[in-house]
Design a protein around this motif. Structure first.
Motif, PDB file in Angstrom:
ATOM      1  N   UNK A 194      20.995  25.224  41.731  1.00 21.98           N
ATOM      2  CA  UNK A 194      20.775  24.719  43.087  1.00 21.98           C
ATOM      3  C   UNK A 194      20.924  25.835  44.109  1.00 21.98           C
ATOM      4  N   UNK A 195      20.096  25.835  45.159  1.00 22.31           N
ATOM      5  CA  UNK A 195      20.212  26.825  46.231  1.00 22.31           C
ATOM      6  C   UNK A 195      20.930  26.228  47.441  1.00 22.31           C
ATOM      7  N   UNK A 196      21.947  26.892  47.924  1.00 25.57           N
ATOM      8  CA  UNK A 196      22.643  26.356  49.099  1.00 25.57           C
ATOM      9  C   UNK A 196      21.703  26.287  50.301  1.00 25.57           C
ATOM     10  N   UNK A 197      20.801  27.277  50.427  1.00 20.42           N
ATOM     11  CA  UNK A 197      19.880  27.276  51.562  1.00 20.42           C
ATOM     12  C   UNK A 197      18.898  26.117  51.480  1.00 20.42           C
ATOM     13  N   UNK A 198      18.371  25.853  50.292  1.00 24.75           N
ATOM     14  CA  UNK A 198      17.426  24.759  50.121  1.00 24.75           C
ATOM     15  C   UNK A 198      18.054  23.401  50.359  1.00 24.75           C
ATOM     16  N   UNK A 199      19.263  23.224  49.845  1.00 17.79           N
ATOM     17  CA  UNK A 199      19.956  21.953  50.067  1.00 17.79           C
ATOM     18  C   UNK A 199      20.302  21.799  51.544  1.00 17.79           C
ATOM     19  N   UNK A 234      29.019  17.052  51.640  1.00 19.83           N
ATOM     20  CA  UNK A 234      27.586  16.804  51.504  1.00 19.83           C
ATOM     21  C   UNK A 234      26.957  17.716  50.454  1.00 19.83           C
ATOM     22  N   UNK A 235      27.438  18.934  50.353  1.00 17.51           N
ATOM     23  CA  UNK A 235      26.909  19.839  49.337  1.00 17.51           C
ATOM     24  C   UNK A 235      27.233  19.333  47.935  1.00 17.51           C
ATOM     25  N   UNK A 236      28.478  18.950  47.711  1.00 14.74           N
ATOM     26  CA  UNK A 236      28.847  18.465  46.380  1.00 14.74           C
ATOM     27  C   UNK A 236      28.143  17.151  46.053  1.00 14.74           C
ATOM     28  N   UNK A 237      27.937  16.302  47.053  1.00 13.78           N
ATOM     29  CA  UNK A 237      27.205  15.052  46.827  1.00 13.78           C
ATOM     30  C   UNK A 237      25.764  15.338  46.433  1.00 13.78           C
ATOM     31  N   UNK A 247      25.148  26.523  43.603  1.00 15.51           N
ATOM     32  CA  UNK A 247      25.507  27.544  44.585  1.00 15.51           C
ATOM     33  C   UNK A 247      26.519  26.922  45.536  1.00 15.51           C
ATOM     34  N   UNK A 248      27.761  27.355  45.428  1.00 15.82           N
ATOM     35  CA  UNK A 248      28.808  26.823  46.310  1.00 15.82           C
ATOM     36  C   UNK A 248      29.309  27.905  47.269  1.00 15.82           C
ATOM     37  N   UNK A 249      28.383  28.805  47.620  1.00 16.55           N
ATOM     38  CA  UNK A 249      28.623  29.808  48.657  1.00 16.55           C
ATOM     39  C   UNK A 249      29.924  30.571  48.386  1.00 16.55           C
ATOM     40  N   UNK A 250      30.857  30.583  49.293  1.00 15.78           N
ATOM     41  CA  UNK A 250      32.107  31.328  49.080  1.00 15.78           C
ATOM     42  C   UNK A 250      33.255  30.418  48.669  1.00 15.78           C
ATOM     43  N   UNK A 251      32.943  29.152  48.351  1.00 14.13           N
ATOM     44  CA  UNK A 251      33.989  28.243  47.882  1.00 14.13           C
ATOM     45  C   UNK A 251      34.566  27.312  48.917  1.00 14.13           C
ATOM     46  N   UNK A 252      34.053  27.396  50.169  1.00 15.37           N
ATOM     47  CA  UNK A 252      34.420  26.441  51.221  1.00 15.37           C
ATOM     48  C   UNK A 252      35.908  26.416  51.555  1.00 15.37           C
ATOM     49  N   UNK A 253      36.603  27.495  51.257  1.00 17.73           N
ATOM     50  CA  UNK A 253      38.018  27.557  51.588  1.00 17.73           C
ATOM     51  C   UNK A 253      38.904  26.741  50.664  1.00 17.73           C
ATOM     52  N   UNK A 254      38.328  26.219  49.591  1.00 14.59           N
ATOM     53  CA  UNK A 254      39.103  25.422  48.646  1.00 14.59           C
ATOM     54  C   UNK A 254      39.929  26.333  47.731  1.00 14.59           C
ATOM     55  N   UNK A 255      41.006  25.808  47.221  1.00 12.69           N
ATOM     56  CA  UNK A 255      41.735  26.534  46.181  1.00 12.69           C
ATOM     57  C   UNK A 255      40.882  26.541  44.917  1.00 12.69           C
ATOM     58  N   UNK A 308      33.446  19.926  38.697  1.00 10.99           N
ATOM     59  CA  UNK A 308      33.485  19.055  37.520  1.00 10.99           C
ATOM     60  C   UNK A 308      33.099  17.627  37.895  1.00 10.99           C
ATOM     61  N   UNK A 309      33.584  17.150  39.026  1.00  8.18           N
ATOM     62  CA  UNK A 309      33.230  15.805  39.480  1.00  8.18           C
ATOM     63  C   UNK A 309      31.727  15.687  39.718  1.00  8.18           C
ATOM     64  N   UNK A 310      31.131  16.750  40.251  1.00 12.95           N
ATOM     65  CA  UNK A 310      29.693  16.736  40.516  1.00 12.95           C
ATOM     66  C   UNK A 310      28.869  16.876  39.251  1.00 12.95           C
ATOM     67  N   UNK A 311      29.485  17.382  38.180  1.00 11.73           N
ATOM     68  CA  UNK A 311      28.779  17.527  36.914  1.00 11.73           C
ATOM     69  C   UNK A 311      28.160  18.887  36.684  1.00 11.73           C
ATOM     70  N   UNK A 312      28.389  19.840  37.595  1.00 10.86           N
ATOM     71  CA  UNK A 312      27.834  21.181  37.421  1.00 10.86           C
ATOM     72  C   UNK A 312      28.571  21.916  36.298  1.00 10.86           C
ATOM     73  N   UNK A 313      27.833  22.745  35.564  1.00  8.76           N
ATOM     74  CA  UNK A 313      28.452  23.537  34.500  1.00  8.76           C
ATOM     75  C   UNK A 313      28.341  25.032  34.791  1.00  8.76           C
ATOM     76  N   UNK A 314      27.964  25.361  36.015  1.00  8.10           N
ATOM     77  CA  UNK A 314      27.907  26.740  36.444  1.00  8.10           C
ATOM     78  C   UNK A 314      28.023  26.792  37.954  1.00  8.10           C
ATOM     79  N   UNK A 315      28.319  27.975  38.490  1.00 10.03           N
ATOM     80  CA  UNK A 315      28.353  28.109  39.945  1.00 10.03           C
ATOM     81  C   UNK A 315      28.143  29.550  40.355  1.00 10.03           C
ATOM     82  N   UNK A 316      27.617  29.714  41.571  1.00 10.91           N
ATOM     83  CA  UNK A 316      27.566  31.000  42.260  1.00 10.91           C
ATOM     84  C   UNK A 316      28.751  31.076  43.209  1.00 10.91           C
ATOM     85  N   UNK A 317      29.391  32.228  43.257  1.00 10.50           N
ATOM     86  CA  UNK A 317      30.411  32.489  44.272  1.00 10.50           C
ATOM     87  C   UNK A 317      30.139  33.860  44.857  1.00 10.50           C
ATOM     88  N   UNK A 318      29.977  33.928  46.173  1.00  8.99           N
ATOM     89  CA  UNK A 318      29.593  35.167  46.843  1.00  8.99           C
ATOM     90  C   UNK A 318      30.801  35.885  47.414  1.00  8.99           C
TER      91      UNK A 318
END
Length: 271
Positions: free
Chosen positions: A69-74, A89-92, A108-116, A125-135
């Motif tokens: 998924x592309x963060x820009x496209x979403x 909204x991104x995770x949804x 693509x979860x950008x820089x992690x949204x300030x989450x731990x 995991x809740x969203x079901x993704x099995x990979x991620x981008x972190x910038x």
């Protein structure tokens, strides 16, 4: 990895879903399957970027083995500027995409949204993704993060996720105008040691892809740009993974805009 080290099958047809069937209900196995696709036998691994469930189904039905998924496209599909999408909204949106297909999805979860790290992995995991981008751009300052601090953060994400997440570490040096392959390699090696599966030196000059892959020792993600090399050409230059950022969504919307103009013109012509 040099261009000559790449499998002879690089010029064959792209890998398809039927070559590596996976079940998204088995997260570790699905993540392992996605990880394996980065190493062949057919490279480059081309991952279209769906911005919604309908686009995801279209790409999956065409035969692609996985999606990114592309963060820009979403963001654009939800009415936001890139980097401004609220995390919920991104995770949804990612969850809707995952539910719509039976192939692996990286987010693509950008820089992690300030989450731990724990919170971020939990949301993925809740969203079901099995990979991620972190910038490695700090969204608060707009500057590059200290590479060791970013590596420590990636290591925390790896520790929380175990092997159930394919970690694509984005390197933003070229995006920030740092035209230094050595610096990109230095960051990439730190991120590899932290547990990254792939590195993404976004906007790296295509001729440098092979040197980056060899210097870092991980598969390299390259982006297709409007005036740049094709996916196949990027693979021949050393990229193992190909993505499109928000490019596919923008191309689709250009088609929609053209259709809208023609419809309006027809209405005006009819009086």
């Amino acid at each position: 990895m040099t261009t000559t080290d790449r499998p002879a099958t690089t010029t064959d047809r792209p890998v398809t879903a039927t070559d590596h069937p996976v079940a998204t209900t088995d997260r570790p196995a699905t993540a392992a399957a996605l990880r394996t696709l980065h190493h062949g036998p057919r490279l480059p691994l081309v991952l279209p970027g769906p911005w919604d469930a309908a686009a995801a189904r279209a790409f999956a039905d065409a035969g692609f083995p996985a999606l990114a998924t592309p963060s820009a496209g979403i963001a654009a599909s939800l009415g936001y500027e890139d980097g401004r999408t609220p995390p919920d909204e991104m995770f949804a949106a990612v969850a809707r995409i995952v539910r719509s297909v039976d192939i692996p999805v990286s987010a693509d979860v950008e820089a992690g949204y300030g989450l731990s790290a724990k919170e971020l992995v939990g949301r993925l995991m809740e969203a079901g993704a099995v990979g991620c981008n972190l910038e490695d751009t700090d969204p608060a300052t707009g500057a590059l993060r200290d590479p060791q601090e970013q590596a420590d953060w990636l290591a925390q994400v790896r520790a929380e996720a175990g092997e159930a997440l394919v970690l694509n570490a984005r390197i933003d040096t070229y995006l920030h105008g740092v035209q230094d392959t050595g610096e990109a390699v230095r960051r990439g090696r730190l991120y590899a040691a932290a547990g990254a599966d792939c590195v993404y030196p976004i906007l790296a000059p295509p001729p440098e892809l092979a040197a980056l892959a060899a210097g870092i020792g991980l598969p390299v993600n390259a982006i297709v740009t409007p005036d740049g090399p094709t996916a196949r050409e990027l693979g021949a230059l050393g990229a193992a993974r190909i993505t499109f950022g928000g490019g596919l969504q923008r191309r689709t919307m250009a088609t929609v805009a053209g259709m809208a103009e023609r419809l309006w013109a027809e209405l005006v012509a009819e009086g």
